[in-house]
Design a protein around this motif. Structure first.
Motif, PDB file in Angstrom:
ATOM      1  N   MET A  63      75.986 -55.896  21.374  1.00 56.80           N
ATOM      2  CA  MET A  63      76.186 -56.759  20.210  1.00 56.80           C
ATOM      3  C   MET A  63      76.678 -55.915  19.045  1.00 56.80           C
ATOM      4  O   MET A  63      76.167 -54.848  18.761  1.00 56.80           O
ATOM      5  CB  MET A  63      74.873 -57.448  19.868  1.00 56.80           C
ATOM      6  N   ALA A  64      77.705 -56.395  18.361  1.00 52.76           N
ATOM      7  CA  ALA A  64      78.267 -55.666  17.232  1.00 52.76           C
ATOM      8  C   ALA A  64      77.291 -55.670  16.058  1.00 52.76           C
ATOM      9  O   ALA A  64      76.552 -56.615  15.852  1.00 52.76           O
ATOM     10  CB  ALA A  64      79.585 -56.295  16.814  1.00 52.76           C
ATOM     11  N   ASN A  65      77.319 -54.586  15.283  1.00 51.38           N
ATOM     12  CA  ASN A  65      76.410 -54.501  14.148  1.00 51.38           C
ATOM     13  C   ASN A  65      77.059 -54.949  12.842  1.00 51.38           C
ATOM     14  O   ASN A  65      76.461 -54.838  11.803  1.00 51.38           O
ATOM     15  CB  ASN A  65      75.860 -53.078  14.011  1.00 51.38           C
ATOM     16  N   GLY A  66      78.312 -55.419  12.882  1.00 49.72           N
ATOM     17  CA  GLY A  66      78.963 -55.957  11.701  1.00 49.72           C
ATOM     18  C   GLY A  66      79.508 -54.911  10.747  1.00 49.72           C
ATOM     19  O   GLY A  66      79.807 -55.223   9.615  1.00 49.72           O
ATOM     20  N   LYS A  67      79.632 -53.662  11.170  1.00 47.00           N
ATOM     21  CA  LYS A  67      80.104 -52.613  10.284  1.00 47.00           C
ATOM     22  C   LYS A  67      81.474 -52.075  10.689  1.00 47.00           C
ATOM     23  O   LYS A  67      81.877 -51.020  10.255  1.00 47.00           O
ATOM     24  CB  LYS A  67      79.088 -51.481  10.229  1.00 47.00           C
ATOM     25  N   ASP A  68      82.194 -52.780  11.537  1.00 51.22           N
ATOM     26  CA  ASP A  68      83.529 -52.367  11.955  1.00 51.22           C
ATOM     27  C   ASP A  68      84.572 -53.142  11.168  1.00 51.22           C
ATOM     28  O   ASP A  68      84.497 -54.361  11.045  1.00 51.22           O
ATOM     29  CB  ASP A  68      83.734 -52.622  13.456  1.00 51.22           C
ATOM     30  N   PHE A  69      85.546 -52.423  10.628  1.00 52.16           N
ATOM     31  CA  PHE A  69      86.620 -53.037   9.854  1.00 52.16           C
ATOM     32  C   PHE A  69      87.933 -52.349  10.201  1.00 52.16           C
ATOM     33  O   PHE A  69      87.952 -51.238  10.720  1.00 52.16           O
ATOM     34  CB  PHE A  69      86.357 -52.915   8.342  1.00 52.16           C
ATOM     35  N   GLY A  70      89.036 -53.002   9.862  1.00 49.40           N
ATOM     36  CA  GLY A  70      90.345 -52.385  10.031  1.00 49.40           C
ATOM     37  C   GLY A  70      90.874 -52.487  11.439  1.00 49.40           C
ATOM     38  O   GLY A  70      90.528 -53.380  12.193  1.00 49.40           O
ATOM     39  N   GLY A  71      91.730 -51.536  11.802  1.00 47.29           N
ATOM     40  CA  GLY A  71      92.352 -51.547  13.113  1.00 47.29           C
ATOM     41  C   GLY A  71      93.605 -52.409  13.127  1.00 47.29           C
ATOM     42  O   GLY A  71      94.122 -52.818  12.100  1.00 47.29           O
ATOM     43  N   ARG A  72      94.083 -52.685  14.315  1.00 50.99           N
ATOM     44  CA  ARG A  72      95.310 -53.460  14.479  1.00 50.99           C
ATOM     45  C   ARG A  72      95.041 -54.936  14.188  1.00 50.99           C
ATOM     46  O   ARG A  72      94.096 -55.519  14.717  1.00 50.99           O
ATOM     47  CB  ARG A  72      95.831 -53.306  15.897  1.00 50.99           C
ATOM     48  N   MET A  73      95.888 -55.530  13.338  1.00 52.37           N
ATOM     49  CA  MET A  73      95.762 -56.944  12.994  1.00 52.37           C
ATOM     50  C   MET A  73      97.118 -57.600  13.160  1.00 52.37           C
ATOM     51  O   MET A  73      98.135 -57.051  12.746  1.00 52.37           O
ATOM     52  CB  MET A  73      95.296 -57.115  11.552  1.00 52.37           C
ATOM     53  N   SER A  74      97.138 -58.774  13.763  1.00 56.84           N
ATOM     54  CA  SER A  74      98.395 -59.500  13.931  1.00 56.84           C
ATOM     55  C   SER A  74      98.246 -60.909  13.392  1.00 56.84           C
ATOM     56  O   SER A  74      97.228 -61.560  13.588  1.00 56.84           O
ATOM     57  CB  SER A  74      98.817 -59.523  15.395  1.00 56.84           C
ATOM     58  N   LEU A  75      99.274 -61.366  12.681  1.00 58.53           N
ATOM     59  CA  LEU A  75      99.284 -62.681  12.067  1.00 58.53           C
ATOM     60  C   LEU A  75     100.402 -63.486  12.718  1.00 58.53           C
ATOM     61  O   LEU A  75     101.544 -63.059  12.710  1.00 58.53           O
ATOM     62  CB  LEU A  75      99.538 -62.539  10.555  1.00 58.53           C
ATOM     63  N   ARG A  76     100.043 -64.614  13.294  1.00 58.80           N
ATOM     64  CA  ARG A  76     101.039 -65.474  13.934  1.00 58.80           C
ATOM     65  C   ARG A  76     100.936 -66.871  13.330  1.00 58.80           C
ATOM     66  O   ARG A  76      99.851 -67.422  13.188  1.00 58.80           O
ATOM     67  CB  ARG A  76     100.820 -65.533  15.435  1.00 58.80           C
ATOM     68  N   LEU A  77     102.102 -67.434  12.992  1.00 61.17           N
ATOM     69  CA  LEU A  77     102.176 -68.797  12.492  1.00 61.17           C
ATOM     70  C   LEU A  77     102.349 -69.746  13.670  1.00 61.17           C
ATOM     71  O   LEU A  77     102.816 -69.342  14.737  1.00 61.17           O
ATOM     72  CB  LEU A  77     103.356 -68.949  11.529  1.00 61.17           C
ATOM     73  N   SER A  78     102.018 -71.018  13.474  1.00 59.71           N
ATOM     74  CA  SER A  78     102.159 -72.004  14.546  1.00 59.71           C
ATOM     75  C   SER A  78     103.619 -72.206  14.936  1.00 59.71           C
ATOM     76  O   SER A  78     103.910 -72.732  16.001  1.00 59.71           O
ATOM     77  CB  SER A  78     101.526 -73.339  14.152  1.00 59.71           C
ATOM     78  N   THR A  79     104.539 -71.725  14.100  1.00 63.46           N
ATOM     79  CA  THR A  79     105.961 -71.786  14.438  1.00 63.46           C
ATOM     80  C   THR A  79     106.328 -70.720  15.464  1.00 63.46           C
ATOM     81  O   THR A  79     107.452 -70.687  15.948  1.00 63.46           O
ATOM     82  CB  THR A  79     106.816 -71.552  13.177  1.00 63.46           C
ATOM     83  N   GLY A  80     105.385 -69.806  15.752  1.00 57.79           N
ATOM     84  CA  GLY A  80     105.644 -68.701  16.664  1.00 57.79           C
ATOM     85  C   GLY A  80     106.003 -67.418  15.942  1.00 57.79           C
ATOM     86  O   GLY A  80     106.041 -66.346  16.534  1.00 57.79           O
ATOM     87  N   GLU A  81     106.273 -67.519  14.652  1.00 53.98           N
ATOM     88  CA  GLU A  81     106.658 -66.356  13.849  1.00 53.98           C
ATOM     89  C   GLU A  81     105.508 -65.354  13.780  1.00 53.98           C
ATOM     90  O   GLU A  81     104.372 -65.716  13.502  1.00 53.98           O
ATOM     91  CB  GLU A  81     107.024 -66.805  12.435  1.00 53.98           C
ATOM     92  N   LEU A  82     105.810 -64.084  14.051  1.00 48.15           N
ATOM     93  CA  LEU A  82     104.827 -63.010  13.958  1.00 48.15           C
ATOM     94  C   LEU A  82     105.100 -62.233  12.684  1.00 48.15           C
ATOM     95  O   LEU A  82     106.234 -61.801  12.457  1.00 48.15           O
ATOM     96  CB  LEU A  82     104.915 -62.093  15.173  1.00 48.15           C
ATOM     97  N   ILE A  83     104.086 -62.079  11.839  1.00 49.33           N
ATOM     98  CA  ILE A  83     104.221 -61.344  10.585  1.00 49.33           C
ATOM     99  C   ILE A  83     103.428 -60.055  10.725  1.00 49.33           C
ATOM    100  O   ILE A  83     102.243 -60.075  11.059  1.00 49.33           O
ATOM    101  CB  ILE A  83     103.723 -62.183   9.392  1.00 49.33           C
TER     102      ILE A  83
END
Length: 125
Positions: free
Chosen positions: A1-21
């Motif tokens: 179980m995660a302890n809630g202290k992890d942040f950052g790393g790889r993040m990807s944002l995708r719109l419902s149009t399929g566009e990746l930002i």
């Protein structure tokens, strides 16, 4: 179980149009639909004031060369943001872009944008 202290790393944002930002650093979430403030009364009691506000996801991203007029004036969309390091996924449905896009031509950074409106939810730790 995660302890809630992890942040950052790889993040990807995708719109419902399929566009990746491609997010480039700042990714901030304002997940509530109210802003709470206090007001002091003359008898030294304090009251609470609730003001409705839009849920908001602020981003800084790499310039994707989009047609920014079209992006800002386009229809509402759904957004999914995955934090692969933490296992957290953010969802905003029925949102739209707000703000004023600013593109730094020296480093290709896009700032001044937020996704607002709609419903916000998250899953994971």
């Amino acid at each position: 179980m995660a302890n809630g202290k992890d942040f950052g790393g790889r993040m990807s944002l995708r719109l419902s149009t399929g566009e990746l930002i491609s997010i480039r650093g700042t990714f901030s979430v304002s997940p509530t639909s109210a802003e709470i403030a206090s007001v002091a009364n003359q008898d030294n009691t304090v009251d609470r004031i609730s003001t409705p506000v839009a849920r908001r996801i602020e981003i800084v991203a790499a310039d994707g060369g989009w047609d920014y007029e079209k992006l800002m004036n386009g229809p509402r969309f759904d957004t999914t943001i995955v934090e692969s390091f933490t296992g957290v996924t953010h969802y905003m449905t029925g949102g739209f872009f707000s703000g004023r896009p600013v593109v730094n031509r020296l480093n290709g950074e896009l700032s001044g944008l937020a996704i607002e409106g709609g419903a916000y939810n998250r899953s994971g730790s």
